[in-house]
Design an enzyme around this catalytic site. Structure first.
Site, PDB file in Angstrom:
ATOM      1  N   HIS A 247      -5.902   2.438  -0.091  1.00  0.00           N
ATOM      2  CA  HIS A 247      -5.620   2.240   1.618  1.00  0.00           C
ATOM      3  C   HIS A 247      -5.448   3.567   2.103  1.00  0.00           C
ATOM      4  CE1 HIS A 247      -5.227  -1.005   4.507  1.00  0.00           C
ATOM      5  NE2 HIS A 247      -5.831  -1.683   3.765  1.00  0.00           N
TER       6      HIS A 247
ATOM      7  N   TYR B 286       0.917  -1.215   0.005  1.00  0.00           N
ATOM      8  CA  TYR B 286       0.030   0.047   0.094  1.00  0.00           C
ATOM      9  C   TYR B 286       0.911   1.244  -0.050  1.00  0.00           C
ATOM     10  CZ  TYR B 286      -3.326  -3.392   1.499  1.00  0.00           C
ATOM     11  OH  TYR B 286      -4.439  -4.465   1.374  1.00  0.00           O
TER      12      TYR B 286
END
Length: 402
Positions: A210, A160
């Site tokens: 995210h 992420y």
């Protein structure tokens, strides 16, 4: 008529386990009819806190009550602590709630989806995660999943926030997981383009931001992603900045999914009412189990929002099966996330679901349908780890939502 008589709760047990990478929390409710049920209350970052709520607070509250009265029991559990709607309490409530639905399905001799009202579809499409540090390895992952029958694949280049090169930080940086937002945006858009050029329309991409972007960056990114026809772009903003979704929605047609961090209706009510997302990604145990999930799904359906429950690797096979039953029943369910269940977990649970050529089919057994080996549970005690990835930082050392 025997099944209409009270079914008295005689015991509640909880099992905090770590069979593989993640901590899991399983709840078992036993009754005087010899019928028991299993539920998932997995909150892998705080499993022992959830277990304490189940063992020390919910168990003495519920023993002696009629397990048939699921709605009333859910409301009692929710208000009994007075302060409510947090992840620890909600996951504890979920473990009991799912177990009660499991019991009700067994008493009715129906799979959960039938108990809820039957099928809205034959099977629910599945998607999985292709993750690599470079495009060639990512292509190998995609090729493997296409061979397995997937037609929806979440594509991530690096972890992420991406996999930054030549990241410039101050001297003696604070410990953490560093990434660069601008670099992440550019490399991810380049990834979308490269995958589209290589695979055309063989599958549809998904992507998980995210929460790694500032609001204006999120709007820019969603607009720039439009040519790549994503199935959805997930968690483009943290929940405390979701008011910005109104501006994003007015400027971009990229489908937006969010919700895995949601705990209570105040977090989703206005988003759904104002139709500011396309897909609801709530985590079923995080919002309190099957009972509130059904209400949320019906609210979303009235507003044209589709369901894509959060189904990560840190969910028990019980929670996975619950999501599938819900998805088979709910008319507005769209897709189900999948990460294959690892080996040790498979020794503890039976009837574990797995997708077949890109689709999940429900378990055709009474209740939720998953079994659990209590005797083996003690061999896999919970282990705390700090989860360094939650200490995400931009290059100057500022910690951001993970």
């Amino acid at each position: 008529m025997n099944n209409m008589t009270p079914t008295i709760i005689t015991d509640i047990k909880s099992f905090a386990i770590k069979p593989d990478r993640h901590n899991l929390l399983v709840v078992k409710v036993e009754t005087d009819k010899g019928v028991s049920g299993l539920g998932c209350g997995t909150f892998q970052f705080r499993p022992l806190a959830v277990q304490t709520v189940v063992d020390d607070y919910l168990k003495p509250l519920l023993i002696g009550r009629d397990a048939n009265q699921i709605e009333d029991i859910w409301q009692v559990m929710n208000v009994n602590s007075y302060w409510r709607n947090g992840p620890i309490t909600n996951n504890a409530i979920s473990g009991v709630d799912m177990a009660l639905w499991d019991i009700k399905g067994k008493l009715a001799d129906m799979p959960l989806y039938q108990l809820l009202g039957g099928k809205a579809r034959t099977a629910i499409p599945a998607y999985t995660h292709a993750v690599a540090d470079n495009l060639e390895d990512l292509y190998s992952e995609i090729d493997k999943f296409l061979t397995e029958g997937y037609r929806y694949i979440r594509c991530q280049l690096g972890f992420y926030g991406g996999n930054p090169e030549n990241l410039q930080t101050p001297e003696q940086p604070i410990a953490g997981s560093y990434f660069d937002q601008e670099d992440y945006m550019q490399t991810t858009l380049q990834m979308f383009q490269a995958i589209q050029e290589k695979y055309g329309r063989q599958f549809q991409m998904l992507h998980d931001v995210h929460e790694r972007l500032h609001p204006n960056q999120a709007i820019q990114f969603a607009k720039a992603a439009e040519p790549y026809n994503l199935f959805f772009l997930e968690d483009i903003l943290p929940p405390n900045q979701n008011e910005w979704l109104a501006q994003l929605r007015s400027q971009s047609a990229t489908p937006i999914a969010t919700g895995e961090l949601f705990n209570n209706p105040m977090e989703w009510k206005e988003l759904v009412r104002n139709r500011q997302i396309d897909f609801m990604r709530a985590h079923v145990s995080q919002i309190g189990g099957i009972t509130p999930a059904l209400k949320l799904a019906h609210f979303c359906e009235a507003m044209g929002i589709r369901i894509a429950w959060h189904t990560p690797s840190d969910i028990s096979p019980v929670g996975l099966a619950v999501n599938t039953h819900l998805n088979i029943h709910l008319h507005n369910a769209a897709i189900q996330e999948n990460i294959d269940i690892p080996a040790n977990t498979r020794t503890l649970f039976g009837n574990i679901l797995a997708p077949e050529k890109g689709f999940f089919y429900p378990i055709e057994q009474s209740g939720i349908g998953v079994t659990f080996n209590e005797e083996l549970a003690a061999q896999h005690p919970v282990v705390y780890r700090p989860h360094e990835w939650t200490q995400s930082r931009t290059p100057d050392g500022t910690i951001v939502t993970p």
